[in-house]
Motif scaffolding. Structure first.
Motif, PDB file in Angstrom:
ATOM      1  N   GLN A  13      29.927  43.088   4.704  1.00  0.00           N
ATOM      2  CA  GLN A  13      29.644  44.035   5.740  1.00  0.00           C
ATOM      3  C   GLN A  13      30.851  43.959   6.893  1.00  0.00           C
ATOM      4  O   GLN A  13      31.234  42.988   7.269  1.00  0.00           O
ATOM      5  CB  GLN A  13      28.299  43.973   6.368  1.00  0.00           C
ATOM      6  N   PRO A  14      31.483  45.183   6.948  1.00  0.00           N
ATOM      7  CA  PRO A  14      32.539  45.172   7.913  1.00  0.00           C
ATOM      8  C   PRO A  14      32.046  45.053   9.512  1.00  0.00           C
ATOM      9  O   PRO A  14      31.220  45.508   9.853  1.00  0.00           O
ATOM     10  CB  PRO A  14      32.999  46.513   7.851  1.00  0.00           C
TER      11      PRO A  14
ATOM     12  N   LEU B 167      32.711  44.797  -4.290  1.00  0.00           N
ATOM     13  CA  LEU B 167      32.872  45.387  -3.436  1.00  0.00           C
ATOM     14  C   LEU B 167      33.982  46.613  -3.635  1.00  0.00           C
ATOM     15  O   LEU B 167      35.282  46.529  -3.855  1.00  0.00           O
ATOM     16  CB  LEU B 167      33.251  45.127  -2.100  1.00  0.00           C
ATOM     17  N   THR B 168      33.469  47.987  -3.585  1.00  0.00           N
ATOM     18  CA  THR B 168      34.459  49.080  -4.070  1.00  0.00           C
ATOM     19  C   THR B 168      34.871  49.690  -2.732  1.00  0.00           C
ATOM     20  O   THR B 168      34.232  49.515  -1.759  1.00  0.00           O
ATOM     21  CB  THR B 168      33.629  50.130  -5.180  1.00  0.00           C
TER      22      THR B 168
ATOM     23  N   ASN C  65      33.793  52.145   2.712  1.00  0.00           N
ATOM     24  CA  ASN C  65      33.689  53.176   3.701  1.00  0.00           C
ATOM     25  C   ASN C  65      32.516  53.836   3.994  1.00  0.00           C
ATOM     26  O   ASN C  65      32.315  54.196   5.190  1.00  0.00           O
ATOM     27  CB  ASN C  65      34.370  54.608   2.846  1.00  0.00           C
ATOM     28  N   ILE C  66      31.539  53.679   3.313  1.00  0.00           N
ATOM     29  CA  ILE C  66      29.934  53.879   3.660  1.00  0.00           C
ATOM     30  C   ILE C  66      29.831  52.805   4.536  1.00  0.00           C
ATOM     31  O   ILE C  66      29.160  53.270   5.771  1.00  0.00           O
ATOM     32  CB  ILE C  66      29.025  53.895   2.544  1.00  0.00           C
TER      33      ILE C  66
ATOM     34  N   GLU D 231      34.420  39.208  -7.497  1.00  0.00           N
ATOM     35  CA  GLU D 231      33.888  37.752  -7.436  1.00  0.00           C
ATOM     36  C   GLU D 231      33.464  37.338  -8.921  1.00  0.00           C
ATOM     37  O   GLU D 231      32.350  37.912  -9.152  1.00  0.00           O
ATOM     38  CB  GLU D 231      33.269  37.218  -6.504  1.00  0.00           C
ATOM     39  N   VAL D 232      34.299  36.354  -9.528  1.00  0.00           N
ATOM     40  CA  VAL D 232      33.447  35.780 -10.645  1.00  0.00           C
ATOM     41  C   VAL D 232      33.386  34.564 -10.807  1.00  0.00           C
ATOM     42  O   VAL D 232      34.317  33.621 -10.030  1.00  0.00           O
ATOM     43  CB  VAL D 232      34.509  36.304 -11.917  1.00  0.00           C
ATOM     44  N   ASP D 233      32.342  33.674 -11.403  1.00  0.00           N
ATOM     45  CA  ASP D 233      32.413  32.337 -11.654  1.00  0.00           C
ATOM     46  C   ASP D 233      33.236  31.921 -12.566  1.00  0.00           C
ATOM     47  O   ASP D 233      34.047  32.576 -13.361  1.00  0.00           O
ATOM     48  CB  ASP D 233      30.868  32.040 -11.949  1.00  0.00           C
ATOM     49  N   LEU D 234      33.386  30.613 -12.861  1.00  0.00           N
ATOM     50  CA  LEU D 234      34.409  30.248 -13.921  1.00  0.00           C
ATOM     51  C   LEU D 234      34.109  30.487 -15.373  1.00  0.00           C
ATOM     52  O   LEU D 234      34.836  30.071 -16.352  1.00  0.00           O
ATOM     53  CB  LEU D 234      34.546  28.662 -13.736  1.00  0.00           C
ATOM     54  N   ALA D 235      32.959  31.039 -15.740  1.00  0.00           N
ATOM     55  CA  ALA D 235      32.567  31.344 -17.026  1.00  0.00           C
ATOM     56  C   ALA D 235      32.637  32.757 -17.126  1.00  0.00           C
ATOM     57  O   ALA D 235      32.582  33.330 -18.419  1.00  0.00           O
ATOM     58  CB  ALA D 235      30.902  31.090 -17.043  1.00  0.00           C
TER      59      ALA D 235
END
Length: 240
Positions: A143-144, A75-76, A81-82, A64-68
């Motif tokens: 969180q899943p 989230l990798t 998976n963890i 997630e990035v802002d417009l700047a």
């Protein structure tokens, strides 16, 4: 130079780059109004505008990035998976692919997949590693909380194209009227409706649209169905 856009006289200019800029936003006249140089120029598949004005990318991780152009959070696959294991889901997924669905409640549906071994499938002697899709519902903190696994709901012996890449889904759509999901499964040539009910559903398939599914063409045969479809949308304000 910031990885986000530079604006000159009300329009955005993209500086020369050794590689194409993969994420670009235009106005209705085709003028570039924003762009983002993704890490290692990875193709974002997809990127979505969020209600807070930020962009959410899938570039081998969720970013997630802002417009700047500032990275807000990520989230990798390894982190997911963890968290899946910690939440009691017996599942290890591969990289994310093709779609991310932001939901009205702040959750996200992540489309991912994994490989599962089968022995002596009809026409495939020995061990075959089949790739099937998974939907993971993560909350606003990534969180899943809910999982749908294609291996639990579809026939492994139905594979009309490019098996053992069995499902190869490409889009997830939210049905606001009943809180369920549509999943476009390219390699099944099906759009299916999944009992999600805003995270309270069983994951059962409500219907399958396409050849050999749950609907009949009134005037047509197998050649008149869609095949290898991408991204269904609702044309009516009533999604059911």
């Amino acid at each position: 130079f910031s990885p986000a856009s530079a604006t000159v006289a009300g329009r955005t200019t993209i500086p020369p780059s050794p590689s194409p800029v993969p994420a670009v936003v235009t106005d209705l006249e085709g003028n570039v109004i924003w762009y983002y140089e993704t890490p290692n120029n990875l193709a974002p598949l997809p990127f979505k505008l969020l209600e807070n004005g930020h962009m959410l990318f899938q570039v081998q991780k969720l970013l997630e990035v802002d417009l700047a152009g500032n990275a807000i959070r990520e989230l990798t696959r390894e982190t997911l998976n963890i968290r899946l294991a910690n939440a009691g889901f017996n599942l290890t997924v591969n990289p994310f692919h093709h779609d991310i669905l932001p939901l009205p409640n702040g959750h996200f549906i992540i489309l991912t997949s994994y490989g599962k071994d089968f022995v002596d499938l009809p026409g495939y002697p020995g061990t075959t590693t089949v790739t099937g899709d998974v939907l993971v519902d993560v909350d606003e903190n990534f969180q899943p909380v809910w999982v749908w696994d294609a291996f639990d709901h579809l026939d492994i012996n139905r594979h009309p194209m490019q098996f053992p890449d069995w499902t190869h889904s490409n889009a997830v759509i939210y049905s606001a009227d009943d809180g369920n999901l549509l999943l476009s499964i390219r390699h099944q040539s099906w759009v299916i409706k999944i009992d999600y009910r805003d995270g309270q559903g069983t994951g059962d398939i409500i219907w399958r649209l396409g050849y050999q599914g749950d609907f009949t063409l009134e005037n047509g045969g197998p050649a008149d169905w869609f095949y290898a479809q991408h991204y269904p949308i609702f044309l009516s304000p009533n999604s059911t």
